[in-house]
Design a protein around this motif. Structure first.
Motif, PDB file in Angstrom:
ATOM      1  N   ASP A  10       3.142   1.755  15.038  1.00  0.00           N
ATOM      2  CA  ASP A  10       1.994   1.478  14.207  1.00  0.00           C
ATOM      3  C   ASP A  10       0.846   1.755  15.152  1.00  0.00           C
ATOM      4  O   ASP A  10       1.006   1.704  16.433  1.00  0.00           O
ATOM      5  CB  ASP A  10       2.229   0.063  13.899  1.00  0.00           C
ATOM      6  CG  ASP A  10       1.185  -0.162  12.724  1.00  0.00           C
ATOM      7  OD1 ASP A  10       0.221   1.007  12.014  1.00  0.00           O
ATOM      8  OD2 ASP A  10       1.151  -1.271  12.170  1.00  0.00           O
ATOM      9  N   GLU A  36       3.695   0.438   2.340  1.00  0.00           N
ATOM     10  CA  GLU A  36       3.537  -0.730   3.481  1.00  0.00           C
ATOM     11  C   GLU A  36       3.358  -2.090   2.953  1.00  0.00           C
ATOM     12  O   GLU A  36       2.480  -2.079   2.123  1.00  0.00           O
ATOM     13  CB  GLU A  36       2.512  -0.432   4.510  1.00  0.00           C
ATOM     14  CG  GLU A  36       2.538  -1.505   5.734  1.00  0.00           C
ATOM     15  CD  GLU A  36       1.345  -1.283   6.743  1.00  0.00           C
ATOM     16  OE1 GLU A  36       0.881   0.160   6.847  1.00  0.00           O
ATOM     17  OE2 GLU A  36       1.275  -1.868   7.496  1.00  0.00           O
ATOM     18  N   GLN A  93       0.730  -1.121   0.020  1.00  0.00           N
ATOM     19  CA  GLN A  93      -0.233  -0.085  -0.146  1.00  0.00           C
ATOM     20  C   GLN A  93       1.087   1.228   0.008  1.00  0.00           C
ATOM     21  O   GLN A  93       1.805   1.422   0.935  1.00  0.00           O
ATOM     22  CB  GLN A  93      -0.983   0.044   1.247  1.00  0.00           C
ATOM     23  CG  GLN A  93      -1.860   1.280   1.144  1.00  0.00           C
ATOM     24  CD  GLN A  93      -3.087   1.223   2.260  1.00  0.00           C
ATOM     25  OE1 GLN A  93      -2.688   0.856   3.381  1.00  0.00           O
ATOM     26  NE2 GLN A  93      -4.151   2.019   1.986  1.00  0.00           N
ATOM     27  N   GLU A 105      -9.440   8.100   3.812  1.00  0.00           N
ATOM     28  CA  GLU A 105     -10.508   7.692   2.765  1.00  0.00           C
ATOM     29  C   GLU A 105     -11.010   8.830   1.990  1.00  0.00           C
ATOM     30  O   GLU A 105     -11.484   8.581   0.802  1.00  0.00           O
ATOM     31  CB  GLU A 105     -11.667   6.658   3.414  1.00  0.00           C
ATOM     32  CG  GLU A 105     -10.954   5.491   3.969  1.00  0.00           C
ATOM     33  CD  GLU A 105     -11.958   4.488   4.569  1.00  0.00           C
ATOM     34  OE1 GLU A 105     -13.236   4.783   4.649  1.00  0.00           O
ATOM     35  OE2 GLU A 105     -11.585   3.349   4.851  1.00  0.00           O
ATOM     36  N   TYR A 157      -7.350   4.321   1.417  1.00  0.00           N
ATOM     37  CA  TYR A 157      -7.882   4.044  -0.067  1.00  0.00           C
ATOM     38  C   TYR A 157      -8.042   5.251  -0.780  1.00  0.00           C
ATOM     39  O   TYR A 157      -8.459   5.131  -2.026  1.00  0.00           O
ATOM     40  CB  TYR A 157      -9.238   3.567   0.380  1.00  0.00           C
ATOM     41  CG  TYR A 157      -9.427   1.968   1.086  1.00  0.00           C
ATOM     42  CD1 TYR A 157      -7.969   1.177   1.346  1.00  0.00           C
ATOM     43  CD2 TYR A 157     -10.216   1.413   1.792  1.00  0.00           C
ATOM     44  CE1 TYR A 157      -8.058  -0.024   1.567  1.00  0.00           C
ATOM     45  CE2 TYR A 157     -10.467   0.158   2.128  1.00  0.00           C
ATOM     46  CZ  TYR A 157      -8.959  -0.531   2.137  1.00  0.00           C
ATOM     47  OH  TYR A 157      -9.222  -1.763   2.932  1.00  0.00           O
ATOM     48  N   ASN A 176       5.580  -4.797   8.789  1.00  0.00           N
ATOM     49  CA  ASN A 176       5.162  -4.913  10.269  1.00  0.00           C
ATOM     50  C   ASN A 176       5.990  -5.991  10.935  1.00  0.00           C
ATOM     51  O   ASN A 176       6.224  -7.182  10.372  1.00  0.00           O
ATOM     52  CB  ASN A 176       3.714  -5.648  10.146  1.00  0.00           C
ATOM     53  CG  ASN A 176       3.037  -4.454   9.617  1.00  0.00           C
ATOM     54  OD1 ASN A 176       2.625  -3.366  10.711  1.00  0.00           O
ATOM     55  ND2 ASN A 176       2.345  -4.428   8.456  1.00  0.00           N
ATOM     56  N   VAL A 185       0.643  -8.750   4.081  1.00  0.00           N
ATOM     57  CA  VAL A 185       0.617 -10.019   3.569  1.00  0.00           C
ATOM     58  C   VAL A 185      -0.849 -10.602   3.190  1.00  0.00           C
ATOM     59  O   VAL A 185      -1.724 -10.096   3.736  1.00  0.00           O
ATOM     60  CB  VAL A 185       1.400 -11.014   4.706  1.00  0.00           C
ATOM     61  CG1 VAL A 185       0.332 -11.078   6.076  1.00  0.00           C
ATOM     62  CG2 VAL A 185       1.426 -12.309   3.908  1.00  0.00           C
ATOM     63  N   ARG A 186      -1.054 -11.325   2.201  1.00  0.00           N
ATOM     64  CA  ARG A 186      -2.021 -11.903   1.821  1.00  0.00           C
ATOM     65  C   ARG A 186      -2.164 -13.390   1.774  1.00  0.00           C
ATOM     66  O   ARG A 186      -1.113 -13.773   1.259  1.00  0.00           O
ATOM     67  CB  ARG A 186      -2.642 -11.306   0.381  1.00  0.00           C
ATOM     68  CG  ARG A 186      -2.815  -9.635   0.412  1.00  0.00           C
ATOM     69  CD  ARG A 186      -3.948  -9.325   1.241  1.00  0.00           C
ATOM     70  NE  ARG A 186      -4.242  -7.948   1.127  1.00  0.00           N
ATOM     71  CZ  ARG A 186      -4.162  -7.168   2.339  1.00  0.00           C
ATOM     72  NH1 ARG A 186      -3.273  -7.847   3.458  1.00  0.00           N
ATOM     73  NH2 ARG A 186      -4.165  -5.830   2.580  1.00  0.00           N
TER      74      ARG A 186
HETATM   75  N1  LIG Z   1     -10.588   0.993   6.358  1.00  0.00           N
HETATM   76  C1  LIG Z   1      -9.421   1.059   5.978  1.00  0.00           C
HETATM   77  N2  LIG Z   1      -8.480   0.124   5.965  1.00  0.00           N
HETATM   78  C2  LIG Z   1      -7.488   0.556   5.256  1.00  0.00           C
HETATM   79  C3  LIG Z   1      -7.198   1.925   4.676  1.00  0.00           C
HETATM   80  N3  LIG Z   1      -5.781   1.728   3.953  1.00  0.00           N
HETATM   81  C4  LIG Z   1      -5.628   0.673   4.270  1.00  0.00           C
HETATM   82  N4  LIG Z   1      -6.288  -0.126   5.112  1.00  0.00           N
HETATM   83  C5  LIG Z   1      -5.985  -1.393   5.976  1.00  0.00           C
HETATM   84  O1  LIG Z   1      -5.396  -0.957   7.181  1.00  0.00           O
HETATM   85  C6  LIG Z   1      -4.502  -1.899   7.469  1.00  0.00           C
HETATM   86  C7  LIG Z   1      -3.098  -1.422   7.862  1.00  0.00           C
HETATM   87  O2  LIG Z   1      -2.276  -2.204   8.394  1.00  0.00           O
HETATM   88  P1  LIG Z   1      -1.768  -2.305   9.792  1.00  0.00           P
HETATM   89  O3  LIG Z   1      -2.299  -1.302  10.611  1.00  0.00           O
HETATM   90  O4  LIG Z   1      -0.430  -2.662   9.889  1.00  0.00           O
HETATM   91  O5  LIG Z   1      -2.473  -3.728  10.384  1.00  0.00           O
HETATM   92  C8  LIG Z   1      -2.275  -4.744   9.658  1.00  0.00           C
HETATM   93  C9  LIG Z   1      -1.319  -5.637  10.417  1.00  0.00           C
HETATM   94  O6  LIG Z   1      -1.436  -5.203  11.878  1.00  0.00           O
HETATM   95  C10 LIG Z   1      -1.600  -6.946  10.178  1.00  0.00           C
HETATM   96  N5  LIG Z   1      -0.654  -7.491   8.928  1.00  0.00           N
HETATM   97  C11 LIG Z   1      -0.742  -7.519   7.885  1.00  0.00           C
HETATM   98  N6  LIG Z   1       0.237  -7.809   6.974  1.00  0.00           N
HETATM   99  C12 LIG Z   1       1.482  -8.135   8.050  1.00  0.00           C
HETATM  100  C13 LIG Z   1       2.605  -8.673   8.089  1.00  0.00           C
HETATM  101  O7  LIG Z   1       3.135  -9.034   7.050  1.00  0.00           O
HETATM  102  N7  LIG Z   1       3.175  -9.091   9.377  1.00  0.00           N
HETATM  103  C14 LIG Z   1       2.482  -8.601  10.467  1.00  0.00           C
HETATM  104  N8  LIG Z   1       3.220  -9.030  11.435  1.00  0.00           N
HETATM  105  N9  LIG Z   1       1.377  -8.326  10.484  1.00  0.00           N
HETATM  106  C15 LIG Z   1       0.697  -7.898   9.290  1.00  0.00           C
HETATM  107  O8  LIG Z   1      -2.727  -7.259   9.694  1.00  0.00           O
HETATM  108  C16 LIG Z   1      -3.454  -5.812   9.739  1.00  0.00           C
HETATM  109  C17 LIG Z   1      -4.482  -5.877   8.887  1.00  0.00           C
HETATM  110  O9  LIG Z   1      -4.243  -5.718   7.584  1.00  0.00           O
HETATM  111  P2  LIG Z   1      -4.826  -5.599   6.359  1.00  0.00           P
HETATM  112  O10 LIG Z   1      -6.057  -6.202   6.239  1.00  0.00           O
HETATM  113  O11 LIG Z   1      -3.881  -5.652   5.079  1.00  0.00           O
HETATM  114  O12 LIG Z   1      -5.179  -4.028   6.726  1.00  0.00           O
HETATM  115  C18 LIG Z   1      -4.279  -3.239   6.353  1.00  0.00           C
HETATM  116  C19 LIG Z   1      -4.902  -2.045   5.082  1.00  0.00           C
HETATM  117  O13 LIG Z   1      -5.623  -2.760   4.162  1.00  0.00           O
HETATM  118  C20 LIG Z   1      -8.320   2.598   4.381  1.00  0.00           C
HETATM  119  O14 LIG Z   1      -8.492   3.756   3.880  1.00  0.00           O
HETATM  120  N10 LIG Z   1      -9.560   2.341   5.212  1.00  0.00           N
END
Ligand SMILES: Nc1nc2c(ncn2[C@@H]2O[C@@H]3COP(=O)(O)O[C@H]4[C@@H](O)[C@H](n5cnc6c(=O)[nH]c(N)nc65)O[C@@H]4COP(=O)(O)O[C@H]3[C@H]2O)c(=O)[nH]1
Length: 830
Positions: A732, A611, A597, A792, A811, A670, A614-615
């Motif tokens: 974060d 940033e 992102q 957003e 977004y 992260n 992972v998916r």
């Molecule tokens: N509502 C809203 N959401 C937005 C917007 N822009 C970005 N996001 C979402 O906000 C989350 C940001 O990541 P995070 O706070 O680090 O929060 C992340 C992070 O804590 C964790 N995560 C994701 N990938 C990794 C990783 O590779 N390693 C670790 N340790 N944690 C991860 O999962 C959490 C959720 O990730 P995602 O589902 O990808 O969700 C991401 C992203 O898709 C927006 O405008 N509106």
């Protein structure tokens, strides 16, 4: 008793007859007036028990009658009567085989009955002895003497079995070389003059060199006192001169020597037995086990010092009493009846028993009772040996407490709590009752534990346990299942509402803050899950599992609350389990991808970096969001491998774009708290940077506030270590945790990311706006960059701009996208 009295003097005969009639009316007395008449009567009138014969008879001597009796080996006792002062005649009579003699003095009639009795006993004994063969090894050089002696003994004492040899060497050859008895011979009969060695030298070898204790009788042709004395000194048992008639004496001498030998051996055996007894007594006296010996009526006849030590009763207080005085009152009559029945029937009983000490204290002992039997097998005594096992029982109780209780709170541990639950289910089933299982988990306990230290955590757990206990009934079980998890078991429940009331009471009890010893004030809440028997399961495992699922639901739905178990909770738990299995497989199968992102400058909208997120893309299924699998990956530790893979993938991608001459800015990855806790993050980073060749300043690590706090004291060192690699650090989700900016000042933080929950309502919520403004202002003062997450709308962006926020992602400009899309849209201007 039948007595033949041979006496020629009518006065003496008359006196004796009258004395017999007076003293021994039962004796059947027969009279003979001469040797011939005596022989006649013995031959014709049948047997008598004792012959009492005067030495001087008109037609011969009493000795002749004695020889006549002995030659025929008649089974009678023989007593000779001698005139006073005729000792030599008496001795001669004894040597010839009389059993006793009586001197006719003024008093002899009074002594007569005792003498007759003693003679009879002696004769019987001699007969007994002679019924057993005695092996005599006879060394005699003169053939004539040897034959004569052999014949004589065969006639007079056939129990003496002679083996004749003619030299000392032959004797030595037949006897053992060393020690103890002589093996093939019971008695040695040695002629003094042997051709190869005299009997004295032979005796010396046998006694001194070989140490044999076989009786030795020596015979010599001529009497020499010197030889006799020397012989006796060397251990020869008896000594006999070959005077006329000595062969008559020989059987007696050999018998006596044999008996003396036996006596010596018996004495040695006795000495050995006494030594053994002494040893046994010493063992009994020194053992730590109490010992009591009672007679067959149960009266104590002996105790050892340990008895006194254990019971407190001294010998004078215990001896003569029945051990009943030690009874504790803990066992009923049937217990003691069983014990006695076993003892009487089998002679043995063993078991545990409670007794009472003198000071009144009860104690358990391990008691072994045995009957002591005599040679005939009849019991004569009972012996009780007991060990005081009170200390053992205490240790066992302590061990059992340790095994079943949590050492910190002293509450029942998982093992005991589960076994109580099992038991409670049985009771509830029998009585048709309902019971409730409450699983209670402290919210965010780990954070407190990690930030305040383990001893504070321990103190808090004890305080929580005490508060929980104070809200429960005595009969309710409270256990600690481990960590910050507790279990409450409510039995005999009227309705499910009862459990809800207890749960809300517990939540209320935890409401007031806890003030720890070091003054720190901590708020601690709990999430409670409830399952009911029989509604939600009929065995303990199902009930616990379901209460656990309900507890997770309580946590998910805002914590500090209580939830009851429902069917869909089970499905949820099953899904979790399934997810965990699939996740492991996914990591092995490479089902993960990284999306990026982009982040932009608020001021001019230019790309400043991205940033990595992972998916999970299971083949043929919809993509799974990290919110669903990251918590499970963290719980199971899978996050370590997954996080490392994301880091390497992102770094490699950035390096590739940089190598292409593109400007992707910094890449933020992260870092989860579990990664930090479970692995050496610094080493992992160093390896990733080295391997991909990415410059450290291009890498930014995002650590959540709570992860950082969880490191407690080590947080500063951890951050300094990461910083030393040259990477940038970002906090974060800032604002959602515990920490303060002042605290963060100590750390070398480069960036704060304002959590999107603040950004979301920036336009409508004045509080959120104020918080965002304060964060930006303080971050600027601390020379940190601020980046907003989840932007957003243009309105949000404008407000952030106004506040002076430097960067944003969201977004509004782009969701996380695959690498290829990212490159095309943001780097190559596609
Ligand atoms: N509502 C809203 N959401 C937005 C917007 N822009 C970005 N996001 C979402 O906000 C989350 C940001 O990541 P995070 O706070 O680090 O929060 C992340 C992070 O804590 C964790 N995560 C994701 N990938 C990794 C990783 O590779 N390693 C670790 N340790 N944690 C991860 O999962 C959490 C959720 O990730 P995602 O589902 O990808 O969700 C991401 C992203 O898709 C927006 O405008 N509106």
């Amino acid at each position: 008793m039948r007595v033949l009295y041979v006496e020629d003097n009518p006065v003496d005969a008359d006196l004796l007859v009258r004395s017999f009639a007076r003293q021994l009316p039962d004796v059947e007395l027969r009279l003979a007036r001469s040797l011939a008449e005596g022989i006649d009567r013995l031959g014709g009138e049948g047997m008598v028990d004792v012959v009492l014969a005067d030495l001087c008879l008109p037609d011969g001597s009493g000795i002749e009658l004695l020889n006549w009796v002995r030659d025929r080996r008649l089974p009678v006792a023989f007593v000779v009567l001698t005139g006073s002062g005729d000792q030599r005649a008496a001795v001669a009579a004894l040597k010839a085989g009389a059993d006793d003699y009586l001197v006719k003095d003024g008093d002899y009639l009074r002594r007569l009955p005792a003498t007759l009795n003693a003679a009879q006993v002696r004769a019987r004994h001699l007969r007994d002895c002679r019924s057993r063969p005695v092996r005599v090894l006879y060394a005699e050089h003169h053939r004539f003497d040897a034959d004569l002696t052999t014949r004589q003994l065969a006639q007079a004492a056939p129990h003496l079995r002679l083996e004749v040899v003619d030299s000392a060497a032959a004797v030595l050859g037949r006897l053992p070389v060393a020690g103890g008895a002589a093996g093939s011979a019971d008695v040695l009969l040695l002629d003094y003059l042997l051709p190869d060695m005299d009997a004295l030298d032979l005796a010396k070898i046998l006694r001194q060199e070989r140490g044999l204790d076989v009786p030795i009788v020596m015979v010599t042709g001529q009497g020499s006192e010197e030889i006799a004395a020397q012989a006796l000194r060397l251990g020869v048992t008896d000594y006999l001169v070959k005077h006329p008639g000595y062969l008559n004496e020989l059987p007696l001498v050999l018998d006596k020597a044999f008996r003396d030998g036996e006596l010596v051996r018996e004495r040695a055996a006795l000495r050995e037995a006494v030594d053994k007894l002494r040893l046994h007594a010493a063992v009994v006296d020194s053992t730590h086990d109490g010992v009591l010996i009672s007679d067959l009526d149960g009266n104590i006849v002996s105790i050892n010092p340990a008895f006194t030590e254990v019971t407190g009763y001294a010998p004078h207080e215990a001896l003569g009493r029945n051990p009943r005085f030690l009874q504790s009152g803990r066992h009923d009559r049937s217990f003691y009846q069983g014990m006695w029945a076993a003892l009487l029937e089998t002679g043995y009983w063993q078991g545990e028993l409670w007794n009472r000490r003198k000071n009144g204290e009860l104690y358990p002992e391990w008691l072994t009772l045995s009957a002591v039997r005599n040679e005939a097998g009849a019991p004569t005594h009972y012996v009780g040996v007991f060990t005081d096992i009170s200390k053992l029982r205490n240790v066992e109780a302590r061990l059992s407490h340790l095994a079943h209780h949590d050492p910190l709170t002293s509450l029942p541990n998982r093992l005991l709590a589960l076994s109580r639950l099992e038991h409670a289910i049985e009771v509830a089933q029998r009585k048709g009752q309902r019971l409730a299982v409450l699983c209670l988990d402290l919210d965010r306990f780990k954070t407190v534990n990690d930030s305040l230290g383990h001893s504070a955590g321990d103190e808090l757990l004890c305080e929580v346990a005490a508060r929980l206990r104070s809200r429960l009934r005595e009969e309710d079980t409270l256990g600690r299942l481990g960590g910050d998890e507790f279990l409450v078991l409510l039995e005999d429940l009227d309705a499910p509402e009862g459990a809800a009331l207890v749960a809300s009471d517990i939540i209320g009890a935890l409401e007031p803050s806890f003030v720890l010893r070091d003054g720190a004030e901590v708020f601690m809440h709990a999430s409670i899950g409830v399952s009911l028997y029989p509604d939600d399961g009929d065995d303990h495992l199902a009930l616990i599992r379901n209460a656990d699922a309900a507890m997770y639901r309580a946590k998910a739905e805002g914590r500090n609350t209580c939830r009851f178990y429902t069917e869909d909770l089970t499905r949820l738990a099953a899904r979790r389990l399934d997810l965990e299995t699939r996740l492991r497989r996914a990591l092995a199968n490479g089902e993960f991808v990284v999306h990026y992102q982009p982040a932009f400058s608020v001021a001019d909208g230019s790309l400043i970096g991205a940033e990595a997120l992972v998916r999970w893309q299971p083949p043929g299924e919809p993509m799974v969001s990290p919110g669903d699998f990251i918590p499970i990956a963290e719980e199971t530790g899978l996050i370590v491998g997954l996080g490392e893979w994301v880091l390497n993938t992102a770094c490699r991608q950035w390096r590739a774009w940089l190598d292409e001459g593109l400007q992707p800015g910094a890449i933020a990855v992260n870092l989860s708290v579990e990664q930090i806790r479970r692995s050496d993050v610094q080493a992992m980073l160093r390896a990733a940077l080295e391997e991909t060749g990415l410059a450290p300043h291009c890498l930014e690590l995002e650590i959540t506030e709570s992860s950082l706090m969880a490191q407690g004291e080590q947080a500063e060192a951890l951050l300094a270590g990461l910083k030393s690699l040259g990477v940038r650090l970002a906090i974060d989700d800032f604002g959602t945790g515990y920490s303060s900016l002042a605290y963060l000042k100590r750390f070398a933080i480069d960036k704060l990311k304002i959590d999107h929950s603040f950004v979301k309502d920036l336009a409508d919520d004045r509080n959120d706006l104020a918080i965002a403004a304060a964060v930006v202002a303080m971050a600027q003062a601390l020379e940190m960059t601020v980046q907003a997450e989840g932007v957003e709308t243009e309105g949000q962006l404008a407000l952030l701009h106004e506040l002076g926020c430097a960067a944003f992602q969201g977004y509004l400009r782009s969701p996380p996208v695959p690498a290829e899309a990212f490159g095309r849209r943001f780097l190559r201007g596609g």
